[in-house]
Scaffold this motif. Structure first.
Motif, PDB file in Angstrom:
ATOM      1  N   ALA A  26       1.160  -0.808   0.208  1.00 14.33           N
ATOM      2  CA  ALA A  26       0.190   0.483   0.015  1.00 14.33           C
ATOM      3  C   ALA A  26       0.207   1.379  -0.155  1.00 14.33           C
ATOM      4  CB  ALA A  26      -0.893   0.318   0.923  1.00 14.33           C
ATOM      5  N   LYS A  27       2.537   1.177   0.937  1.00 11.85           N
ATOM      6  CA  LYS A  27       2.358   2.536   0.153  1.00 11.85           C
ATOM      7  C   LYS A  27       3.398   2.865  -0.509  1.00 11.85           C
ATOM      8  CE  LYS A  27       4.448   2.162   5.614  1.00 11.85           C
ATOM      9  NZ  LYS A  27       4.570   2.197   6.513  1.00 11.85           N
ATOM     10  N   LYS A  28       3.622   1.508  -1.382  1.00 13.39           N
ATOM     11  CA  LYS A  28       4.122   2.048  -2.137  1.00 13.39           C
ATOM     12  C   LYS A  28       3.599   2.207  -3.430  1.00 13.39           C
ATOM     13  CE  LYS A  28       7.754  -1.780  -1.627  1.00 13.39           C
ATOM     14  NZ  LYS A  28       7.869  -3.201  -2.535  1.00 13.39           N
ATOM     15  N   ILE A  29       1.920   1.696  -3.361  1.00 14.40           N
ATOM     16  CA  ILE A  29       1.405   1.942  -4.192  1.00 14.40           C
ATOM     17  C   ILE A  29       1.525   3.946  -3.704  1.00 14.40           C
ATOM     18  CG2 ILE A  29      -1.459   1.640  -5.235  1.00 14.40           C
ATOM     19  CD1 ILE A  29      -0.807  -0.811  -3.913  1.00 14.40           C
ATOM     20  N   GLN A  30       0.809   4.246  -2.778  1.00 11.39           N
ATOM     21  CA  GLN A  30       0.518   5.578  -2.305  1.00 11.39           C
ATOM     22  C   GLN A  30       1.793   6.067  -2.784  1.00 11.39           C
ATOM     23  OE1 GLN A  30       0.200   5.431   1.768  1.00 11.39           O
ATOM     24  NE2 GLN A  30      -2.117   4.336   1.873  1.00 11.39           N
ATOM     25  N   ALA A  31       3.001   5.640  -2.829  1.00 13.79           N
ATOM     26  CA  ALA A  31       4.588   6.475  -3.138  1.00 13.79           C
ATOM     27  C   ALA A  31       4.012   6.667  -4.750  1.00 13.79           C
ATOM     28  CB  ALA A  31       5.459   5.733  -2.850  1.00 13.79           C
ATOM     29  N   VAL A  32       3.749   5.773  -5.685  1.00 12.24           N
ATOM     30  CA  VAL A  32       3.283   5.585  -6.717  1.00 12.24           C
ATOM     31  C   VAL A  32       2.232   6.377  -7.320  1.00 12.24           C
ATOM     32  CG1 VAL A  32       2.941   4.710  -9.399  1.00 12.24           C
ATOM     33  CG2 VAL A  32       4.156   3.339  -7.607  1.00 12.24           C
ATOM     34  N   GLN A  33       1.298   6.841  -6.463  1.00 12.45           N
ATOM     35  CA  GLN A  33      -0.015   7.555  -6.542  1.00 12.45           C
ATOM     36  C   GLN A  33       0.240   9.099  -6.955  1.00 12.45           C
ATOM     37  OE1 GLN A  33      -2.755   6.729  -7.686  1.00 12.45           O
ATOM     38  NE2 GLN A  33      -2.214   4.856  -8.035  1.00 12.45           N
ATOM     39  N   ARG A  34       1.577   9.080  -5.589  1.00 11.28           N
ATOM     40  CA  ARG A  34       1.503  10.527  -5.431  1.00 11.28           C
ATOM     41  C   ARG A  34       2.600  11.600  -6.080  1.00 11.28           C
ATOM     42  NH1 ARG A  34       1.862   8.797   0.100  1.00 11.28           N
ATOM     43  NH2 ARG A  34       4.360   7.603   0.261  1.00 11.28           N
ATOM     44  N   GLY A  35       3.466  10.118  -6.837  1.00  6.95           N
ATOM     45  CA  GLY A  35       4.144  10.527  -7.835  1.00  6.95           C
ATOM     46  C   GLY A  35       3.769  10.806  -8.759  1.00  6.95           C
ATOM     47  N   LYS A  36       2.898  10.237  -9.090  1.00  2.98           N
ATOM     48  CA  LYS A  36       2.020  10.614 -10.821  1.00  2.98           C
ATOM     49  C   LYS A  36       1.299  11.702 -10.281  1.00  2.98           C
ATOM     50  CE  LYS A  36       0.586   5.425 -12.416  1.00  2.98           C
ATOM     51  NZ  LYS A  36      -0.574   4.154 -11.839  1.00  2.98           N
ATOM     52  N   ALA A  37       0.003  11.986  -9.015  1.00  7.99           N
ATOM     53  CA  ALA A  37      -0.355  12.941  -8.494  1.00  7.99           C
ATOM     54  C   ALA A  37       0.865  14.663  -8.778  1.00  7.99           C
ATOM     55  CB  ALA A  37      -0.497  12.865  -6.948  1.00  7.99           C
ATOM     56  N   ALA A  38       2.848  14.048  -8.415  1.00  3.49           N
ATOM     57  CA  ALA A  38       3.299  15.074  -8.539  1.00  3.49           C
ATOM     58  C   ALA A  38       3.439  15.884  -9.481  1.00  3.49           C
ATOM     59  CB  ALA A  38       4.390  15.108  -7.276  1.00  3.49           C
ATOM     60  N   ARG A  39       3.916  14.444 -11.366  1.00  7.55           N
ATOM     61  CA  ARG A  39       4.043  14.610 -12.421  1.00  7.55           C
ATOM     62  C   ARG A  39       2.823  15.581 -12.676  1.00  7.55           C
ATOM     63  NH1 ARG A  39       6.505   9.569 -11.406  1.00  7.55           N
ATOM     64  NH2 ARG A  39       4.083   8.542 -11.780  1.00  7.55           N
ATOM     65  N   ALA A  40       1.417  14.919 -12.321  1.00  2.36           N
ATOM     66  CA  ALA A  40       0.498  15.547 -13.385  1.00  2.36           C
ATOM     67  C   ALA A  40       0.355  16.525 -12.863  1.00  2.36           C
ATOM     68  CB  ALA A  40      -1.189  14.658 -12.588  1.00  2.36           C
TER      69      ALA A  40
END
Length: 690
Positions: A418-432
């Motif tokens: 879940a942490k990895k998925i959240q990190a990926v989601q945060r990265g996607k959000a930051a990139r977005a």
């Protein structure tokens, strides 16, 4: 000795070579065949099938004295050939320097010490495995040509007892996972089958044998390096292992409980039977004992009856037997508990109280021994049952702990996932967010460019309109000049009487032209002033828009740096501040001691940016004004030249008319006579000079 470059190299496994290497082999096929036929002596170097790719093997026979190699470093560091001694075995077999020694007699060099490595070099025969010089560059080229993935590393710590992997083949063959045991470390780490193990604890599997590989698998901690499968192999359908194991465990627990319950019921039934038998035996012994006592009493009474006096018997008493008389008082032994087991007494036993007491005591002792044995067996059975219950409870506790540990591990894995998925989601959000911000900046830049292009288009349209007006003015001036010349020609051709006090038409035309030129210049000056005012106003608006754009950019950057601040507030703040500055000067705020006034710094930066923009705009306005002034001068010069040309043309036309009049006058005078005066003389040569 043949040159090393002419030696043939035979590889038994060309299928794994790169495309460039295969093309090179095909291009040199003729040289290879020629070398096989003509080169003698011929050094043939080959790699057996079991050797890993890129590894070669040579054997130093018993007659070889000195190997003839020196190395850069000794194990456990990589052993690279530094120098080849001329005239030795290494030079004869083709060593050139730069080769990496990987194994001696099948033992990997990475696991040796310098002493064991030197001792192994003295062995004969010696099987020496090595990688040729430049193999790293070739491997890098092959890795660039092949679209493969980077190896993955996982570590099994000391808590892991069983890895849970089975392999298709063992080293030195490629080690590929064939099966993964469910609910083991390997399944938890994501192994699914088809992975290729390339190294254990940093040692390459291609340089190992099967025994070394198995030995390293038992070491903890163990670091496995592997390549994921290129294509997912279809998994065989099977039942969920966890559900199957839980059902099996539940079945075992139920069987244990049923066995315990059955054994407890059998033991209770057996105990009840023993107790019932014991009670029955006690009752029977009591009956026999009472019967024996009664018989003893009757015998005693019978022995005493003859000595007593006779009593008369009535018919009633004679009909029923009389009970025996009570025996004389005999000292009775002390009361003892009735024994459960007692031998049957002889009915004709003599009356010996001491013997009966002794037998009763012995019987009581036996009964007590039997009871103690039963009690001991019962205690032993109870203790055994307690131990079994305790063992069952301990097993249940252990199973519960194992289940909770497995649940905790699974929960930990899920949390990490879940942490990895959240990190990926945060990265996607930051990139977005970054992409959105970049898109907004590009849109703002596009809008500014569109505004600039619109301004440039409007400016070009205004310039074109101005040029058309100037051209129209010039054309009108030319037309007026032509009309004036035509009118002058008509006046000259038409004979007219001039009075001596007639006004000078040429002077009047010059005055009118000067007034017209002044009016045109005034109109142009008015246009230039209005254009300068409009340009200045436009420059101010552009400067204000640029300042607002700079403020919005700073606000957007501040909002990106501090996500908690809403972007609307961050954008509205500088605009309010700017409006406040335009309306009235803002009072300085009191800042805490030691804290920098960020607002003052931003305001100062904005003022400096506004000053720079205003300076640039003033420079542009000055250059524009100079260009317009130059253009006005050129237009005025063009107009003056046009006026001068018109004057010259009119003057030339007047001269021609004067000459024609004089010529006609002279003809008339010659016709009239010498006393007549022509019109040209009466005019006094006014039209001949200007």
């Amino acid at each position: 000795m043949p040159d090393a470059g002419k030696r043939a190299e035979l590889r038994r496994d060309p299928g794994r070579l790169s495309k460039a290497s295969r093309a090179e082999r095909r291009s040199s096929a003729d040289d290879f065949k020629k070398a096989l036929k003509e080169e003698r002596p011929l050094a043939l170097r080959f790699r057996p099938r079991e050797l890993p790719d890129g590894v070669e093997e040579l054997v130093a026979e018993k007659e070889v004295g000195k190997i003839g190699l020196s190395f850069l470093k000794m194990p456990p560091e990589p052993v690279i050939v530094n120098k080849v001694i001329p005239g030795c075995w290494a030079e004869e077999v083709g060593f050139q320097g730069g080769e990496e020694i990987v194994a001696l007699d099948g033992a990997p060099v990475a696991s040796m010490t310098p002493e064991t490595f030197k001792a192994a070099l003295q062995q004969r025969p010696l099987r020496l495995r090595f990688r040729p010089a430049g193999h790293k560059e070739q491997e890098e080229q092959e890795e660039e040509e092949e679209d493969d993935e980077e190896p993955v590393e996982v570590t099994a710590d000391a808590k892991v007892k069983k890895i849970g992997l089975s392999f298709r083949e063992l080293p030195p063959q490629p080690v590929v996972v064939s099966k993964v045991v469910p609910e083991t470390w390997a399944s938890q780490m994501g192994f699914r089958g088809g992975e290729e193990i390339v190294a254990l604890n940093g040692q390459p599997c291609e340089a190992m044998n099967s025994a070394t590989f198995k030995e390293l698998l038992g070491i903890r901690p163990l670091t496995l390096r592997y390549f994921p499968p290129l294509e997912a192999e279809p998994a065989e359908p099977e039942e969920p292992a966890e559900l199957h194991e839980r059902e099996a465990a539940a079945t075992k627990i139920q069987a244990l409980h049923r066995g315990k319950t059955a054994r407890a019921a059998v033991a209770a039934q057996k105990e009840e039977r023993i107790n019932a038998a014991t009670k029955i035996q006690a009752v029977q012994r009591g009956n026999r004992e009472r019967k024996a006592v009664a018989e003893d009493k009757s015998r005693r009474a019978a022995s005493i009856a003859p000595e007593s006096p006779a009593t008369p018997q009535t018919p009633a008493t004679a009909a029923r037997p009389r009970p025996p008389a009570a025996p004389p008082a005999i000292p009775r032994p002390p009361a003892t508990p009735s024994p459960k087991k007692k031998k049957r007494q002889d009915p004709v036993r003599p009356n010996v109280p001491d013997l009966d007491v002794q037998k009763r005591e012995e019987a009581a002792k036996r009964i007590q021994a039997v009871q103690r044995g039963k009690a001991a067996r019962t205690a032993t059975a109870v203790e055994r049952q307690q131990r079994e219950d305790a063992a069952t409870k301990i097993q249940a506790v252990q199973r519960g702990k194992a289940a909770r540990r497995a649940t905790a591990d699974e929960k930990q894995h899920r949390e990490e996932a879940a942490k990895k998925i959240q990190a990926v989601q945060r990265g996607k959000a930051a990139r977005a967010a970054t992409a959105d911000e970049k898109q907004q900046r590009e849109d703002a830049a596009t809008k500014i460019q569109a505004v600039q292009r619109g301004k440039a288009a409007r400016r070009a349209t205004a310039d074109e309109k101005r040029q058309r007006e100037d051209a129209a003015t010039k054309i009108q001036a030319v037309q007026r000049g032509k009309a004036a010349r035509l009118a002058a020609e008509k006046d000259l051709t038409a004979p007219r009487k001039q009075s001596p006090v007639k006004q000078d038409v040429s002077d009047l035309d010059a005055q009118e032209r000067e007034e017209a030129a002044k009016k045109i210049q005034a109109v142009h000056r008015g246009k230039a002033a209005r254009r300068a005012t409009a340009d200045e106003k436009q420059q101010r608006e552009d400067a204000a828009k640029k300042i607002q754009a700079v403020q919005r950019g700073k606000a957007a950057q501040s909002a990106a740096a501090k996500p908690r601040i809403k972007p609307e507030k961050a954008l509205k703040a500088p605009m309010k501040e700017e409006r406040g500055k335009k309306t009235a000067p803002a009072e300085p705020r009191k800042q805490a001691p030691g804290k920098q006034d960020v607002t003052d710094l931003d305001a100062q930066e904005r003022e400096e940016a506004a000053k720079k923009i205003q300076a640039v705009q003033r420079g542009k306005a000055a250059r524009t004004a100079m260009a317009e002034e130059k253009q006005q001068r050129e237009a005025a010069a063009t107009k003056i030249q046009a006026v001068q040309r018109g004057k010259a043309a009119r003057m030339a036309g007047t001269d021609k008319k004067t000459e024609s009049k004089e010529t006609s006058g002279s003809r008339r005078s010659r016709e009239k006579g010498p006393g007549s005066v022509g019109p040209s003389e009466a005019d006094g040569g006014r039209h001949g000079t200007i």
